[in-house]
Design an enzyme around this catalytic site. Structure first.
Site, PDB file in Angstrom:
ATOM      1  N   PRO A 165       0.704  -1.249   0.000  1.00  0.00           N
ATOM      2  CG  PRO A 165      -1.220  -1.566   1.218  1.00  0.00           C
ATOM      3  CD  PRO A 165       0.012  -2.235   0.751  1.00  0.00           C
ATOM      4  CD  GLU A 166       1.606   3.450   4.700  1.00  0.00           C
ATOM      5  OE1 GLU A 166       2.102   4.571   4.890  1.00  0.00           O
ATOM      6  OE2 GLU A 166       1.320   2.679   5.623  1.00  0.00           O
ATOM      7  CG  HIS A 218      -5.499 -14.811  -3.389  1.00  0.00           C
ATOM      8  ND1 HIS A 218      -6.783 -15.279  -3.203  1.00  0.00           N
ATOM      9  CD2 HIS A 218      -4.827 -15.105  -2.246  1.00  0.00           C
ATOM     10  CE1 HIS A 218      -6.888 -15.814  -1.989  1.00  0.00           C
ATOM     11  NE2 HIS A 218      -5.710 -15.728  -1.394  1.00  0.00           N
ATOM     12  NE  ARG A 275      -9.025  -7.144   2.951  1.00  0.00           N
ATOM     13  CZ  ARG A 275      -8.971  -6.241   3.919  1.00  0.00           C
ATOM     14  NH1 ARG A 275      -7.807  -5.858   4.397  1.00  0.00           N
ATOM     15  NH2 ARG A 275     -10.073  -5.697   4.387  1.00  0.00           N
ATOM     16  NE  ARG A 292      -7.079   2.138   7.742  1.00  0.00           N
ATOM     17  CZ  ARG A 292      -7.183   2.964   6.725  1.00  0.00           C
ATOM     18  NH1 ARG A 292      -6.607   4.139   6.797  1.00  0.00           N
ATOM     19  NH2 ARG A 292      -7.824   2.637   5.643  1.00  0.00           N
TER      20      ARG A 292
END
Length: 278
Positions: A2-3, A95, A113, A265
């Site tokens: 993510p970041e 996945h 996800r 979160r």
DNA sequence: AAGGTCTCCTGAGGGC
DNA sequence: TGCCCTCAGGAGACCT
């Protein structure tokens, strides 16, 4: 991953491994990651086939690969997306969602996800119009430090929320927001408007430093979801002072790090070094 | 405006 | 073993 640092690790890998070869074929194994391509997954695959990636670019957490057509393949990794380069014929990942065949190897979009996704950006080579509203990130030349400081100091919002707002500054997520705030000794609920110019400048300096250090370590990974294009993990998790450190002593003052709920979160902070407002 | 909550998904891990 | 709960590096919509 993510970041910003994790996405940049991926961008560099793509730049080295997927440019300059025609895309022989594209296989969409799950519809969801290409949901924003309104013409559908078959059209997506057909349009990509025969093209060539000619670059690998990034703004914040968004990646895009300019094509020889002038369009670009846009990617966002969401919470669990990976871009992997594998030899052709390698066993499919559990996945695996989209496969691009490039000669003797494949570019694979793997995403558990599926909050992330791929799309084709029309004339998006320079800057995809879909992300034109995203602010420059702290590592690009267009980053306007004075403008960001002014924007933060004009807002009544809490400083952590501001750091996470991609139209204020892009690329910062939950880990690096908490790490930067810890370094700056600031509580995330302090309002931007109540912070002095020098304080905000120092905070943004920490944002730049912590992300540069993470990048030098190959990014942060706690588990196998966050890897580079070769499937390898970064090591910055060993250097975290706040994020994920609940109950461990603050490395500055020894007070146990606390975790509180924030925006569905968590926020981690030292209750002594980072005093909440009022 | 600002900030809470929910949603999109698929797990992993803990408690019982 | 299984079930139920909470949690997860994102982000945008919706509501007050």
């Amino acid at each position: 991953m993510p970041e910003l640092p994790e996405v940049e690790v991926v961008r560099r890998g793509l730049e080295r491994h997927v440019l300059g070869q025609p895309i022989a074929s594209v296989e969409v194994l799950h519809e969801r990651p290409v949901r924003s391509h309104v013409a559908g997954s078959a059209a997506f695959a057909e349009e990509m086939a025969g093209r060539q990636f000619v670059g690998a670019r990034r703004r914040g957490k968004y990646l895009w690969l300019p094509l020889d057509s002038g369009d670009a393949l846009m990617a966002h990794l969401g919470m669990s997306g990976q871009m992997l380069v594998q030899p052709a014929g390698q066993t499919d990942e559990r996945h695996l969602r989209v496969r691009f065949v490039l000669g003797d190897h494949e570019l694979r979009f793997v995403d558990q996800r599926m909050f992330g996704g791929l799309s084709i950006s029309r004339d998006g080579a320079e800057l995809p119009p879909e992300i034109a509203h995203i602010a420059p990130d702290p590592m690009e030349a267009a980053f306007d430090l004075d403008a960001v400081v002014a924007r933060i100091r004009r807002s009544q919002s809490g400083i952590k929320r501001l750091l996470l707002t991609q139209t204020v500054v892009s690329g910062v997520g939950n880990i690096y927001a908490d790490e930067s705030l810890w370094r700056a000794r600031l509580h995330g609920e302090r309002a931007g408007s109540r912070l002095g110019r020098a304080v905000v400048l120092e905070l943004l300096g920490h944002v730049q430093d912590v992300m540069a250090e993470a990048l030098a370590q190959g990014g942060t990974s706690f588990d196998s979801l966050y890897v580079n294009v070769n499937g390898q993990s970064g090591y910055f998790d060993r250097s975290l002072d706040a994020y994920g450190q609940e109950g461990r002593p603050c490395s500055r003052c020894g007070t146990p790090i606390r975790r509180v709920a924030f925006m569905n979160r968590s926020s981690y902070f030292c209750p002594r070094c980072q005093r909440p407002p009022r």
